[in-house]
Design a protein around this motif. Structure first.
Motif, PDB file in Angstrom:
ATOM      1  N   SER A  59       0.823  -1.211   0.000  1.00 22.62           N
ATOM      2  CA  SER A  59       0.000   0.000   0.000  1.00 22.62           C
ATOM      3  C   SER A  59       0.855   1.258   0.000  1.00 22.62           C
ATOM      4  O   SER A  59       2.011   1.237   0.432  1.00 22.62           O
ATOM      5  N   GLY A  60       0.272   2.337  -0.473  1.00 24.28           N
ATOM      6  CA  GLY A  60       0.968   3.615  -0.519  1.00 24.28           C
ATOM      7  C   GLY A  60       0.103   4.634  -1.236  1.00 24.28           C
ATOM      8  O   GLY A  60      -1.072   4.382  -1.511  1.00 24.28           O
ATOM      9  N   PRO A  61       0.654   5.804  -1.551  1.00 22.70           N
ATOM     10  CA  PRO A  61      -0.128   6.813  -2.285  1.00 22.70           C
ATOM     11  C   PRO A  61      -0.482   6.287  -3.668  1.00 22.70           C
ATOM     12  O   PRO A  61       0.317   5.605  -4.306  1.00 22.70           O
ATOM     13  N   ALA A  62      -1.700   6.580  -4.125  1.00 24.14           N
ATOM     14  CA  ALA A  62      -2.190   6.016  -5.383  1.00 24.14           C
ATOM     15  C   ALA A  62      -2.355   7.083  -6.447  1.00 24.14           C
ATOM     16  O   ALA A  62      -2.888   8.159  -6.182  1.00 24.14           O
ATOM     17  N   ALA A  63      -1.903   6.751  -7.656  1.00 22.50           N
ATOM     18  CA  ALA A  63      -2.040   7.686  -8.772  1.00 22.50           C
ATOM     19  C   ALA A  63      -3.505   7.958  -9.089  1.00 22.50           C
ATOM     20  O   ALA A  63      -3.866   9.041  -9.539  1.00 22.50           O
ATOM     21  N   GLY A  64      -4.383   6.959  -8.842  1.00 24.49           N
ATOM     22  CA  GLY A  64      -5.798   7.128  -9.136  1.00 24.49           C
ATOM     23  C   GLY A  64      -6.471   8.216  -8.326  1.00 24.49           C
ATOM     24  O   GLY A  64      -7.535   8.708  -8.695  1.00 24.49           O
ATOM     25  N   LEU A  65      -5.851   8.608  -7.203  1.00 20.02           N
ATOM     26  CA  LEU A  65      -6.415   9.658  -6.359  1.00 20.02           C
ATOM     27  C   LEU A  65      -5.783  11.028  -6.618  1.00 20.02           C
ATOM     28  O   LEU A  65      -6.192  12.015  -6.004  1.00 20.02           O
ATOM     29  N   ALA A  66      -4.772  11.086  -7.485  1.00 18.73           N
ATOM     30  CA  ALA A  66      -4.019  12.329  -7.680  1.00 18.73           C
ATOM     31  C   ALA A  66      -4.917  13.489  -8.122  1.00 18.73           C
ATOM     32  O   ALA A  66      -4.824  14.601  -7.603  1.00 18.73           O
ATOM     33  N   ALA A  67      -5.824  13.204  -9.087  1.00 24.82           N
ATOM     34  CA  ALA A  67      -6.703  14.272  -9.587  1.00 24.82           C
ATOM     35  C   ALA A  67      -7.651  14.754  -8.492  1.00 24.82           C
ATOM     36  O   ALA A  67      -7.932  15.955  -8.372  1.00 24.82           O
ATOM     37  N   ILE A  68      -8.142  13.809  -7.678  1.00 25.99           N
ATOM     38  CA  ILE A  68      -9.047  14.170  -6.576  1.00 25.99           C
ATOM     39  C   ILE A  68      -8.321  15.044  -5.563  1.00 25.99           C
ATOM     40  O   ILE A  68      -8.845  16.062  -5.093  1.00 25.99           O
ATOM     41  N   VAL A  69      -7.083  14.666  -5.221  1.00 24.60           N
ATOM     42  CA  VAL A  69      -6.292  15.422  -4.246  1.00 24.60           C
ATOM     43  C   VAL A  69      -5.989  16.820  -4.775  1.00 24.60           C
ATOM     44  O   VAL A  69      -6.131  17.819  -4.055  1.00 24.60           O
ATOM     45  N   LEU A  70      -5.579  16.896  -6.041  1.00 22.35           N
ATOM     46  CA  LEU A  70      -5.229  18.188  -6.651  1.00 22.35           C
ATOM     47  C   LEU A  70      -6.416  19.148  -6.595  1.00 22.35           C
ATOM     48  O   LEU A  70      -6.276  20.323  -6.211  1.00 22.35           O
ATOM     49  N   THR A  71      -7.612  18.659  -6.946  1.00 23.39           N
ATOM     50  CA  THR A  71      -8.814  19.495  -6.930  1.00 23.39           C
ATOM     51  C   THR A  71      -9.220  19.861  -5.504  1.00 23.39           C
ATOM     52  O   THR A  71      -9.598  21.000  -5.215  1.00 23.39           O
ATOM     53  N   ALA A  72      -9.114  18.860  -4.602  1.00 19.72           N
ATOM     54  CA  ALA A  72      -9.574  19.064  -3.215  1.00 19.72           C
ATOM     55  C   ALA A  72      -8.733  20.105  -2.484  1.00 19.72           C
ATOM     56  O   ALA A  72      -9.271  20.924  -1.725  1.00 19.72           O
ATOM     57  N   ILE A  73      -7.429  20.085  -2.692  1.00 22.46           N
ATOM     58  CA  ILE A  73      -6.565  21.063  -2.013  1.00 22.46           C
ATOM     59  C   ILE A  73      -6.962  22.481  -2.417  1.00 22.46           C
ATOM     60  O   ILE A  73      -7.040  23.393  -1.583  1.00 22.46           O
ATOM     61  N   SER A  74      -7.253  22.656  -3.706  1.00 25.18           N
ATOM     62  CA  SER A  74      -7.671  23.974  -4.192  1.00 25.18           C
ATOM     63  C   SER A  74      -9.043  24.360  -3.640  1.00 25.18           C
ATOM     64  O   SER A  74      -9.260  25.491  -3.199  1.00 25.18           O
ATOM     65  N   THR A  75      -9.967  23.386  -3.623  1.00 30.19           N
ATOM     66  CA  THR A  75     -11.336  23.653  -3.161  1.00 30.19           C
ATOM     67  C   THR A  75     -11.379  23.998  -1.669  1.00 30.19           C
ATOM     68  O   THR A  75     -12.101  24.915  -1.251  1.00 30.19           O
ATOM     69  N   LEU A  76     -10.584  23.272  -0.876  1.00 32.79           N
ATOM     70  CA  LEU A  76     -10.627  23.439   0.579  1.00 32.79           C
ATOM     71  C   LEU A  76      -9.741  24.574   1.081  1.00 32.79           C
ATOM     72  O   LEU A  76      -9.772  24.908   2.265  1.00 32.79           O
ATOM     73  N   GLY A  77      -8.916  25.143   0.213  1.00 32.19           N
ATOM     74  CA  GLY A  77      -8.166  26.331   0.587  1.00 32.19           C
ATOM     75  C   GLY A  77      -6.760  26.110   1.080  1.00 32.19           C
ATOM     76  O   GLY A  77      -5.927  27.010   1.001  1.00 32.19           O
ATOM     77  N   SER A  78      -6.464  24.932   1.620  1.00 28.81           N
ATOM     78  CA  SER A  78      -5.105  24.669   2.106  1.00 28.81           C
ATOM     79  C   SER A  78      -4.896  23.171   2.250  1.00 28.81           C
ATOM     80  O   SER A  78      -5.862  22.390   2.342  1.00 28.81           O
ATOM     81  N   TYR A  79      -3.618  22.778   2.278  1.00 31.01           N
ATOM     82  CA  TYR A  79      -3.300  21.358   2.451  1.00 31.01           C
ATOM     83  C   TYR A  79      -3.706  20.877   3.838  1.00 31.01           C
ATOM     84  O   TYR A  79      -4.135  19.733   4.009  1.00 31.01           O
ATOM     85  N   GLU A  80      -3.589  21.751   4.841  1.00 30.78           N
ATOM     86  CA  GLU A  80      -3.959  21.385   6.210  1.00 30.78           C
ATOM     87  C   GLU A  80      -5.462  21.084   6.318  1.00 30.78           C
ATOM     88  O   GLU A  80      -5.856  20.167   7.049  1.00 30.78           O
ATOM     89  N   ASN A  81      -6.285  21.832   5.583  1.00 32.59           N
ATOM     90  CA  ASN A  81      -7.727  21.540   5.561  1.00 32.59           C
ATOM     91  C   ASN A  81      -7.997  20.208   4.868  1.00 32.59           C
ATOM     92  O   ASN A  81      -8.877  19.436   5.276  1.00 32.59           O
ATOM     93  N   PHE A  82      -7.230  19.945   3.810  1.00 34.33           N
ATOM     94  CA  PHE A  82      -7.384  18.683   3.083  1.00 34.33           C
ATOM     95  C   PHE A  82      -7.056  17.485   3.978  1.00 34.33           C
ATOM     96  O   PHE A  82      -7.698  16.428   3.875  1.00 34.33           O
ATOM     97  N   LEU A  83      -6.071  17.640   4.859  1.00 35.77           N
ATOM     98  CA  LEU A  83      -5.683  16.533   5.742  1.00 35.77           C
ATOM     99  C   LEU A  83      -6.827  16.113   6.667  1.00 35.77           C
ATOM    100  O   LEU A  83      -6.934  14.936   7.046  1.00 35.77           O
TER     101      LEU A  83
END
Length: 526
Positions: A59-83
């Protein structure tokens, strides 16, 4: 767990060298701090590896989630909110495991799972060819057909021809040659060549090549074509690489939406990878899927708490583990510790590994997943296997992993419906009796509303003056929709001079007055 240490240790080293650039590349493709990918890899190896029931899954970070993460960080305003969303997503996954949702993975057809593996193999090959020749404009984690710079998997191959680096290409060819020679010849010569794996040798050769050609204007390899691990200057700078969730954002509705999205997509990707990994495993171990969801959920909670990306079981690292001879979960756990030790102790040494060497390792992995012989085998199995397999492969190569799987699954369901339509009954025209056609219709064990069209068509096409034997002795489930069709047909039959003999385990009933009443009184076991 330590019984197969001689197999697991060399396999863990291979997985480590495959995982390291992927962790960094996926973080880059996700728009997250580079160190977040390494954190996810460490936790995926040590924590999830320890809790999981999978013997060979990694297990580890998945490429299939990369687009979701990229969009979510922008939507939520910061990486700390995304966490915060990552932590909540992990909790939701734990609930999935408690609710026994892991069974979902068993409902994907084998042809789709094989298509997924083959499609991923082709994507690996397409994405690593540019790195193999020294063209490294995109991160290793950009696995979708369309890339973050607007290019795609095939346009990059054409762009590559203008940027080939002699040094990277030469060491790539040398590394690939060593890997093939090691796998096909040396591995059969003795135990030493089985314990010391080819990928470890080519990494060492790659570092030596980098040193020897540093001052050569033609063959030198620039920093952009080498592994890039963050280098902490001291303990303080190392600890500063960790991020922590901003729990004040927990009341934000968008955070919960992202959390559910991560939980659903990560769980689905994990279950599919579990199914695929179990098929690849030469020892045919079966992974407990509900336990896997629990392990992934715990991993994501911890990863989110310390600044890591979302985690899933990943097929590239898992297949590398299997192909390198990994036997137990120890290989996944050791690979996690190797990631941890490497970024603390030897980051500068790791940054001397040419990306083309790692690309050569992944090219072998990709070829073993997408062997031409598999295409031939699937074709020989018939169209019911070939079409969902092909659609899945094409969908993954030209879109992304989840879209390709969805397309393959959709086609697989259509194939099932077609076969169900065809196999709901058997129609036998035997002879003529007393001037009437004698026709026997035998129903299958299960007849559902999917079969309505086929049965209606056959009943409506019966000629006048027919003697129909309707045999339901083998039928264990008859949908109410079908019973209603038979009830309606009984009225039409009188007008067309059609006699109906219903044959069941209770005997023969001539022209039953009511099919609804007959099947209502039928024994439950039937």
């Amino acid at each position: 767990m330590f019984k197969y240490i001689k197999n697991d240790l060399p396999a863990s080293i291979v997985v480590f060298f495959v995982a390291l650039p992927l962790c960094l590349g996926i973080a880059l493709a996700s728009g997250a701090p580079l160190f977040s990918g390494v954190i996810a890899g460490i936790i995926g190896g040590i924590i999830v590896g320890s809790l999981s029931g999978s013997t060979v899954g990694v297990s580890g970070p998945a490429a299939g989630l990369a687009a979701i993460v990229l969009t979510a960080i922008s939507t939520l305003g910061s990486y700390e909110n995304f966490l915060v969303a990552v932590v909540l997503g992990g909790i939701i996954q734990i609930l999935f495991g408690i609710l026994k949702a892991g069974i979902i993975g068993y409902y994907f057809p084998s042809s789709v799972i094989k298509g997924m593996l083959t499609g991923i193999g082709i994507i690996i090959i397409l994405k690593q060819i540019p790195h193999f020749f020294g063209y490294d404009s995109n991160p290793e984690g950009a696995w979708s057909f369309m890339q973050i710079d607007g290019e795609n998997s095939f346009s990059e191959l054409f762009n590559m021809t203008n940027y080939i680096k002699p040094g990277s290409a030469l060491i790539g060819v040398i590394a690939l040659s060593i890997l093939l020679f090691w796998d096909k010849i040396l591995s059969k010569k003795g135990k030493f060549f089985q314990v010391i794996q080819g990928p470890l040798v080519v990494v060492i050769v790659g570092i030596i090549f980098y040193f020897l050609t540093k001052s050569n204007d033609v063959l030198s390899i620039s920093a952009s074509h080498l592994v890039s691990v963050p280098i902490p200057e001291d303990v303080g700078s190392f600890l500063n690489q960790f991020s922590f969730p901003n729990f004040s954002a927990i009341t934000n509705t968008e955070v919960w939406i992202v959390a559910f999205t991560i939980a659903l997509v990560a769980s689905l990707e994990t279950l599919l990878c579990v199914e695929a990994t179990d098929k690849l495993d030469p020892h045919k171990n079966v992974t407990p899927t509900n336990r896997e969801l629990l392990a992934q959920g715990v991993g994501n909670v911890i990863s989110g708490l310390v600044g890591g990306l979302p985690i899933t079981q990943v097929i590239v690292r898992s297949s590398a583990n299997i192909q390198s001879g990994g036997r137990t979960k120890l290989s996944a756990i050791i690979h996690g510790f190797l990631l941890l030790i490497s970024v603390i102790i030897i980051p500068r040494l790791l940054n001397m590994i040419p990306l083309s060497v790692l690309a050569s390792i992944l090219l072998i992995v990709g070829y073993k997943l997408a062997k031409p012989a598999l295409f031939k085998k699937m074709y020989e199995l018939g169209w019911k296997q070939w079409i969902p397999f092909t659609v899945t492969v094409v969908g993954i190569v030209f879109t992304d992993l989840l879209v390709g799987i969805f397309l393959g699954l959709t086609v697989g369901i259509v194939v099932i419906l077609i076969k169900s339509y065809q196999n709901s009954h058997f129609l036998h025209i035997e002879d003529k009796s007393n001037g009437k056609h004698k026709i026997k219709m035998t129903f299958a064990e299960e007849v559902t509303f999917f079969n309505k069209g086929a049965i209606l068509k056959e009943l409506d096409s019966l000629p006048r003056d027919t003697y129909l034997e309707l045999d339901v002795r083998k039928t264990r489930y008859l949908d109410n929709d079908i019973i209603e069709i038979l009830e309606d047909f009984a009225y039409k039959a009188k007008e067309r001079n059609i006699d109906i003999n219903l044959i069941s385990e209770r005997g023969i009933v001539e022209n039953p007055p009511s099919f609804i009443e007959f099947f209502k009184l039928r024994p439950k076991t039937a």
